[in-house]
Design an enzyme around this catalytic site. Structure first.
Site, PDB file in Angstrom:
ATOM      1  N   ALA A  62       0.869  -1.166   0.000  1.00 52.43           N
ATOM      2  CA  ALA A  62       0.000   0.000   0.000  1.00 52.43           C
ATOM      3  C   ALA A  62       0.914   1.226   0.000  1.00 52.43           C
ATOM      4  O   ALA A  62       2.077   1.146   0.417  1.00 52.43           O
ATOM      5  CB  ALA A  62      -0.874  -0.015   1.242  1.00 52.43           C
ATOM      6  N   GLY A 105       0.578  -4.896   0.905  1.00 56.28           N
ATOM      7  CA  GLY A 105      -0.674  -4.963   0.143  1.00 56.28           C
ATOM      8  C   GLY A 105      -0.469  -5.576  -1.236  1.00 56.28           C
ATOM      9  O   GLY A 105      -1.390  -6.175  -1.798  1.00 56.28           O
TER      10      GLY A 105
HETATM   11  N1  COA Z   1       4.595   3.290  -0.708  1.00 51.41           N
HETATM   12  C1  COA Z   1       4.967   4.467  -1.215  1.00 51.41           C
HETATM   13  N2  COA Z   1       6.104   4.653  -1.914  1.00 51.41           N
HETATM   14  C2  COA Z   1       6.874   3.569  -2.106  1.00 51.41           C
HETATM   15  C3  COA Z   1       6.552   2.305  -1.624  1.00 51.41           C
HETATM   16  C4  COA Z   1       5.330   2.182  -0.883  1.00 51.41           C
HETATM   17  N3  COA Z   1       4.903   1.008  -0.395  1.00 51.41           N
HETATM   18  N4  COA Z   1       7.515   1.436  -1.972  1.00 51.41           N
HETATM   19  C5  COA Z   1       8.420   2.135  -2.668  1.00 51.41           C
HETATM   20  N5  COA Z   1       8.050   3.439  -2.747  1.00 51.41           N
HETATM   21  C6  COA Z   1       8.748   4.536  -3.400  1.00 51.41           C
HETATM   22  C7  COA Z   1       9.984   4.956  -2.598  1.00 51.41           C
HETATM   23  O1  COA Z   1       9.625   5.852  -1.566  1.00 51.41           O
HETATM   24  C8  COA Z   1      10.812   5.590  -3.670  1.00 51.41           C
HETATM   25  O2  COA Z   1      10.342   6.886  -3.910  1.00 51.41           O
HETATM   26  P1  COA Z   1      11.392   8.101  -4.227  1.00 51.41           P
HETATM   27  O3  COA Z   1      12.064   7.668  -5.510  1.00 51.41           O
HETATM   28  O4  COA Z   1      10.484   9.274  -4.367  1.00 51.41           O
HETATM   29  O5  COA Z   1      12.321   8.121  -3.068  1.00 51.41           O
HETATM   30  C9  COA Z   1      10.501   4.752  -4.916  1.00 51.41           C
HETATM   31  O6  COA Z   1       9.270   4.083  -4.645  1.00 51.41           O
HETATM   32  C10 COA Z   1      11.540   3.696  -5.173  1.00 51.41           C
HETATM   33  O7  COA Z   1      11.713   2.945  -3.987  1.00 51.41           O
HETATM   34  P2  COA Z   1      13.144   2.468  -3.463  1.00 51.41           P
HETATM   35  O8  COA Z   1      12.983   2.012  -2.052  1.00 51.41           O
HETATM   36  O9  COA Z   1      14.165   3.505  -3.749  1.00 51.41           O
HETATM   37  O10 COA Z   1      13.366   1.219  -4.466  1.00 51.41           O
HETATM   38  P3  COA Z   1      14.266  -0.074  -4.238  1.00 51.41           P
HETATM   39  O11 COA Z   1      14.265  -0.774  -5.561  1.00 51.41           O
HETATM   40  O12 COA Z   1      15.565   0.292  -3.615  1.00 51.41           O
HETATM   41  O13 COA Z   1      13.477  -0.952  -3.164  1.00 51.41           O
HETATM   42  C11 COA Z   1      11.536  -1.997  -2.214  1.00 51.41           C
HETATM   43  C12 COA Z   1      12.257  -1.555  -3.495  1.00 51.41           C
HETATM   44  C13 COA Z   1      10.184  -2.547  -2.636  1.00 51.41           C
HETATM   45  C14 COA Z   1      12.339  -3.084  -1.501  1.00 51.41           C
HETATM   46  C15 COA Z   1      11.399  -0.809  -1.250  1.00 51.41           C
HETATM   47  O14 COA Z   1      10.860   0.290  -1.977  1.00 51.41           O
HETATM   48  C16 COA Z   1      10.496  -1.055  -0.081  1.00 51.41           C
HETATM   49  O15 COA Z   1      10.897  -1.690   0.879  1.00 51.41           O
HETATM   50  N6  COA Z   1       9.231  -0.563  -0.142  1.00 51.41           N
HETATM   51  C17 COA Z   1       8.302  -0.622   0.942  1.00 51.41           C
HETATM   52  C18 COA Z   1       7.825  -2.033   1.172  1.00 51.41           C
HETATM   53  C19 COA Z   1       6.820  -2.096   2.310  1.00 51.41           C
HETATM   54  O16 COA Z   1       7.129  -1.895   3.471  1.00 51.41           O
HETATM   55  N7  COA Z   1       5.569  -2.397   1.971  1.00 51.41           N
HETATM   56  C20 COA Z   1       4.528  -2.569   2.912  1.00 51.41           C
HETATM   57  C21 COA Z   1       3.644  -1.398   2.881  1.00 51.41           C
HETATM   58  S1  COA Z   1       2.210  -1.742   3.848  1.00 51.41           S
END
Ligand code: COA
Length: 244
Positions: A62, A105
């Site tokens: 999410a 999500g």
């Molecule tokens: N919600 C909002 N924004 C998100 C997101 C989420 N769940 N997941 C990633 N993004 C955004 C990041 O903030 C980043 O934005 P920015 O470029 O403006 O800084 C962009 O997407 C890229 O994410 P980044 O973390 O730099 O990519 P990555 O390839 O290094 O890592 C993930 C990918 C999926 C491992 C990492 O983004 C992550 O851990 N996301 C959250 C996962 C999570 O906790 N989900 C549960 C939510 S309930």
């Protein structure tokens, strides 16, 4: 006009690509609205659904910026859980093609589909407690149904991530396919499904998901199918030596 999804309508299926690559396809309110629109489309005219994600990610959860601002009222609205339940109850089968991360999500959305295929880079996980919340859109019960309580608790409580091999071994995904072939393979699976009688497929899904209604539900559904022209012509064809 969709802003978070690419939607391709075909005769027997709809292909939906989650597409917010700048946020790793995080599910925000606009995406939830657009997924509801897809559900309305498929409820109105039942077809198979293929769900996938853009740019090497299924969905990273999410949208955390939106989640941060939500309170008790929004939690009680079940913003994500309702749309995932609606997807789970779609009349015809749904297939999730998961390339890359399916977290939070995003994982719950994949759990809500009937069948999952994965690329070798697929990762399923529910890191919600790390953000101070729980996975409230299906993971706490769907994941348990899919992989059993022990593994579900490792994912939900101990932050275990399931990679593609784990997911295949546990039966969470039907197959692991190179990323370049993932959609082709998913379409082949849908082709296989599309060869079945549509009413038979629909009632089988309904009965398979029926909560404790067996065997009455099964008999009622079969009673409908036994009277169908589709059944008669398919059985006539088999008895005449045709193989589909
Ligand atoms: N919600 C909002 N924004 C998100 C997101 C989420 N769940 N997941 C990633 N993004 C955004 C990041 O903030 C980043 O934005 P920015 O470029 O403006 O800084 C962009 O997407 C890229 O994410 P980044 O973390 O730099 O990519 P990555 O390839 O290094 O890592 C993930 C990918 C999926 C491992 C990492 O983004 C992550 O851990 N996301 C959250 C996962 C999570 O906790 N989900 C549960 C939510 S309930």
């Amino acid at each position: 006009m969709t802003t978070t999804l690419q939607v391709e309508e075909r005769d027997d299926r709809v292909v939906v690509t989650l597409s917010r690559p700048e946020a790793r396809n995080a599910i925000n309110a606009a995406m939830v609205r657009e997924l509801h629109d897809v559900c309305a489309l498929l409820e109105e005219r039942p077809r198979l659904l293929l769900l996938t994600g853009d740019s090497g990610t299924f969905a990273a959860g999410a949208d955390i910026a939106e989640l941060r601002e939500r309170g008790r009222e929004q939690a009680l609205q079940g913003i994500n859980s309702r749309v995932f339940d609606r997807i789970a109850r779609l009349p015809l089968p749904t297939v999730a093609a998961v390339d890359g991360y399916a977290l939070g999500g995003g994982a719950e959305l994949a759990y809500a589909c009937d069948v999952r295929l994965a690329s070798p880079s697929a990762v399923f996980g529910n890191p919600e407690p790390g953000l101070g919340i729980l996975a409230a859109a299906g993971a706490c019960w769907r994941l348990r149904e899919l992989v059993g309580a022990s593994v579900a608790k490792q994912v939900l409580l101990a932050g275990r991530r399931l990679d593609a091999d784990d997911a295949f071994r546990l039966g969470l995904v039907a197959e692991v396919v190179p990323a370049g072939d993932l959609l082709k393979r998913a379409h082949a699976l849908l082709d296989r499904m599309a060869r079945s009688g549509p009413l038979a497929l629909r009632l089988t899904k309904l009965v398979a998901d029926a909560p404790g209604g067996h065997p009455v539900t099964d008999d009622l559904a079969q009673a409908i199918l036994f009277e169908s022209d589709d059944k008669r012509s398919r059985m006539d064809a088999f008895l005449a030596g045709e193989r589909r």
